[in-house]
Design a protein around this motif. Structure first.
Motif, PDB file in Angstrom:
ATOM      1  N   LEU A 118       1.547   5.037  21.074  1.00  0.00           N
ATOM      2  CA  LEU A 118       2.645   5.851  20.559  1.00  0.00           C
ATOM      3  C   LEU A 118       3.856   4.992  20.236  1.00  0.00           C
ATOM      4  O   LEU A 118       4.451   5.130  19.158  1.00  0.00           O
ATOM      5  CB  LEU A 118       3.024   6.930  21.580  1.00  0.00           C
ATOM      6  CG  LEU A 118       4.197   7.837  21.193  1.00  0.00           C
ATOM      7  CD1 LEU A 118       3.894   8.567  19.893  1.00  0.00           C
ATOM      8  CD2 LEU A 118       4.500   8.825  22.314  1.00  0.00           C
ATOM      9  N   GLN A 119       4.235   4.123  21.168  1.00  0.00           N
ATOM     10  CA  GLN A 119       5.404   3.269  20.912  1.00  0.00           C
ATOM     11  C   GLN A 119       5.175   2.360  19.711  1.00  0.00           C
ATOM     12  O   GLN A 119       6.068   2.143  18.893  1.00  0.00           O
ATOM     13  CB  GLN A 119       5.743   2.429  22.149  1.00  0.00           C
ATOM     14  CG  GLN A 119       6.444   3.197  23.251  1.00  0.00           C
ATOM     15  CD  GLN A 119       5.469   3.829  24.222  1.00  0.00           C
ATOM     16  OE1 GLN A 119       4.277   3.967  23.946  1.00  0.00           O
ATOM     17  NE2 GLN A 119       5.978   4.226  25.383  1.00  0.00           N
ATOM     18  N   GLY A 120       3.964   1.812  19.603  1.00  0.00           N
ATOM     19  CA  GLY A 120       3.668   0.981  18.443  1.00  0.00           C
ATOM     20  C   GLY A 120       3.780   1.763  17.156  1.00  0.00           C
ATOM     21  O   GLY A 120       4.341   1.283  16.161  1.00  0.00           O
TER      22      GLY A 120
ATOM     23  N   LEU B 270       6.440   1.161  13.970  1.00  0.00           N
ATOM     24  CA  LEU B 270       5.913   0.960  12.617  1.00  0.00           C
ATOM     25  C   LEU B 270       6.422   2.031  11.660  1.00  0.00           C
ATOM     26  O   LEU B 270       6.605   1.761  10.464  1.00  0.00           O
ATOM     27  CB  LEU B 270       4.382   0.957  12.654  1.00  0.00           C
ATOM     28  CG  LEU B 270       3.746  -0.278  13.299  1.00  0.00           C
ATOM     29  CD1 LEU B 270       2.226  -0.137  13.359  1.00  0.00           C
ATOM     30  CD2 LEU B 270       4.122  -1.548  12.539  1.00  0.00           C
ATOM     31  N   SER B 271       6.684   3.238  12.161  1.00  0.00           N
ATOM     32  CA  SER B 271       7.259   4.295  11.318  1.00  0.00           C
ATOM     33  C   SER B 271       8.673   3.927  10.885  1.00  0.00           C
ATOM     34  O   SER B 271       9.060   4.136   9.722  1.00  0.00           O
ATOM     35  CB  SER B 271       7.268   5.623  12.077  1.00  0.00           C
ATOM     36  OG  SER B 271       5.955   6.058  12.357  1.00  0.00           O
ATOM     37  N   ILE B 272       9.463   3.383  11.809  1.00  0.00           N
ATOM     38  CA  ILE B 272      10.820   2.956  11.458  1.00  0.00           C
ATOM     39  C   ILE B 272      10.757   1.814  10.444  1.00  0.00           C
ATOM     40  O   ILE B 272      11.539   1.766   9.480  1.00  0.00           O
ATOM     41  CB  ILE B 272      11.588   2.517  12.713  1.00  0.00           C
ATOM     42  CG1 ILE B 272      11.721   3.685  13.693  1.00  0.00           C
ATOM     43  CG2 ILE B 272      12.973   1.989  12.340  1.00  0.00           C
ATOM     44  CD1 ILE B 272      12.340   3.299  15.020  1.00  0.00           C
TER      45      ILE B 272
ATOM     46  N   GLY C 127       6.028  -3.489  16.590  1.00  0.00           N
ATOM     47  CA  GLY C 127       5.137  -2.345  16.432  1.00  0.00           C
ATOM     48  C   GLY C 127       3.693  -2.753  16.232  1.00  0.00           C
ATOM     49  O   GLY C 127       2.781  -2.189  16.861  1.00  0.00           O
ATOM     50  N   LEU C 128       3.456  -3.743  15.380  1.00  0.00           N
ATOM     51  CA  LEU C 128       2.094  -4.200  15.134  1.00  0.00           C
ATOM     52  C   LEU C 128       1.485  -4.827  16.388  1.00  0.00           C
ATOM     53  O   LEU C 128       0.308  -4.605  16.701  1.00  0.00           O
ATOM     54  CB  LEU C 128       2.095  -5.205  13.980  1.00  0.00           C
ATOM     55  CG  LEU C 128       0.744  -5.564  13.364  1.00  0.00           C
ATOM     56  CD1 LEU C 128       0.017  -4.323  12.874  1.00  0.00           C
ATOM     57  CD2 LEU C 128       0.934  -6.560  12.219  1.00  0.00           C
TER      58      LEU C 128
END
Length: 368
Positions: free
Chosen positions: A349-351, A355-357, A115-116
């Motif tokens: 958006l995918q990142g 990161l939310s998960i 994510g990062l």
């Protein structure tokens, strides 16, 4: 600043691991006071930053995907030693340590690092581009290994509780090791091109300064490899020395024991995190994904066989099965990761989703 002082400052990546290793040697096996813990933390950070530098030197010399493979395997091998050391003589209170550490590594790599890296790459280039074939194969390997070793123990019936029987543990260990070996062979020999950075059409002929720089000599490469291993030993060793302080803080705060494993995993995986983010900033997203997924595969594929072998003399049970909450997070990670990898392109958006998960995993670790 004189030229000699400037030269000394530039050589911090050489003396940083040495100082960290000396600090580790002087403090190993002793209880650390607050001041000593602070020094160990500073040495740990210096060793992490030096490890990233030397990993990049080795990667520049041997090329991708061997460079990311060196860092992932080196960190994982030492991490396995840390897990076995902490479990030895720990009895029942350490029965979930291997599970907690391996699952934390999977969540950190597949959501935190990915994510990062996607976030940094998309901020710099609007769209992060990578090879769907190589990343998809690596993700499939991660999901298979995680399911076989962390999910199945919660559903098998040969042994009471979320544990494998002896035969089941042996099968999982052999299967994990074989699958890891196949992945490395595919990544480095048969389909190496699947794991190389993808050139961008809008930046044809462009490249990072590192790509055009002369590769290091054999002597420089071997020196960096030695300092890389020394730095990683210092990172894991100092993390172990700091862990009692962390454990005391966790216990006094009334937090779950699994939080200790999460914090240690975060410290141990810091070199890969920094290396992956730096690669993403240089528009080498495939290298970032190689580091993330490769570390997850190595963490499971090498840790489970080592723990299975060590269980012969380790006292206490070996709990590997995940609880319901962690299974949900693992399934969510697998689905979202597949949707991210298949197109071969990703945006902010995918990142943000990954990161939310990752944030949910961290929050639920502290507040289950």
């Amino acid at each position: 600043m004189s030229s000699s002082t400037a030269g000394l400052a530039r050589q911090w990546t050489t003396w940083g691991p040495v100082v960290a290793a000396v600090d580790l040697g002087l403090t190993w096996g002793r209880g650390l006071a607050g001041f000593a813990v602070g020094i160990a933390a500073v040495c740990l950070i210096a060793a992490v930053l030096a490890a990233v530098h030397h990993a990049e030197v080795v990667a520049h010399r041997v090329g991708e995907p061997f460079g990311s493979l060196v860092l992932a395997v080196a960190v994982t091998v030492i991490e396995v030693g840390l897990i076995v050391t902490l479990m030895a003589g720990g009895g029942e209170k350490t029965s979930t340590y291997a599970r907690d550490t391996v699952f934390a590594a999977v969540m950190i790599t597949c959501n935190g690092i990915v994510g990062l890296s996607l976030l940094v790459g998309a901020l710099r280039n609007r769209v992060a581009v990578f090879n769907a074939e190589g990343s998809g194969g690596a993700l499939a390997t991660v999901c298979t290994l995680a399911t076989m070793t962390l999910v199945l123990p919660s559903f098998t019936t040969s042994h009471a509780g979320p544990e494998f029987s002896g035969a089941q543990l042996a099968f999982a260990a052999v299967a994990s090791l074989c699958l890891y070996g196949v992945f490395v062979a595919v990544q480095t020999v048969r389909h190496r091109d699947y794991f190389l950075p993808v050139p961008r059409e809008d930046r044809a002929g462009a490249g990072s300064e590192d790509e055009h720089a002369d590769p290091p000599t054999d002597r420089q490469t071997w020196a960096s490899l030695g300092l890389l291993l020394l730095a990683l030993v210092a990172v894991v060793g100092l993390a172990k020395l700091i862990s009692p302080t962390i454990e005391d803080g966790v216990e006094s705060a009334g937090l779950p024991k699994a939080v200790v494993g999460v914090i240690i995993a975060l410290m141990v995986l810091l070199p890969e995190t920094l290396a992956a983010v730096r690669a993403a900033r240089r528009d080498r997203m495939q290298t970032s994904l190689n580091l993330a997924y490769g570390s997850a595969i190595a963490s499971i594929g090498l840790t489970i066989p080592a723990i299975a072998l060590a269980s012969i003399w380790l006292s206490g049970p070996l709990v590997l099965g995940l609880g319901a909450v962690h299974m949900v997070l693992l399934v969510l990670t697998a689905v979202v990761s597949a949707l991210t990898v298949v197109p071969g392109r990703a945006t902010l958006l995918q990142g943000g989703v990954h990161l939310s998960i990752f944030a949910a995993f961290i929050f639920l670790s502290f507040s289950p």
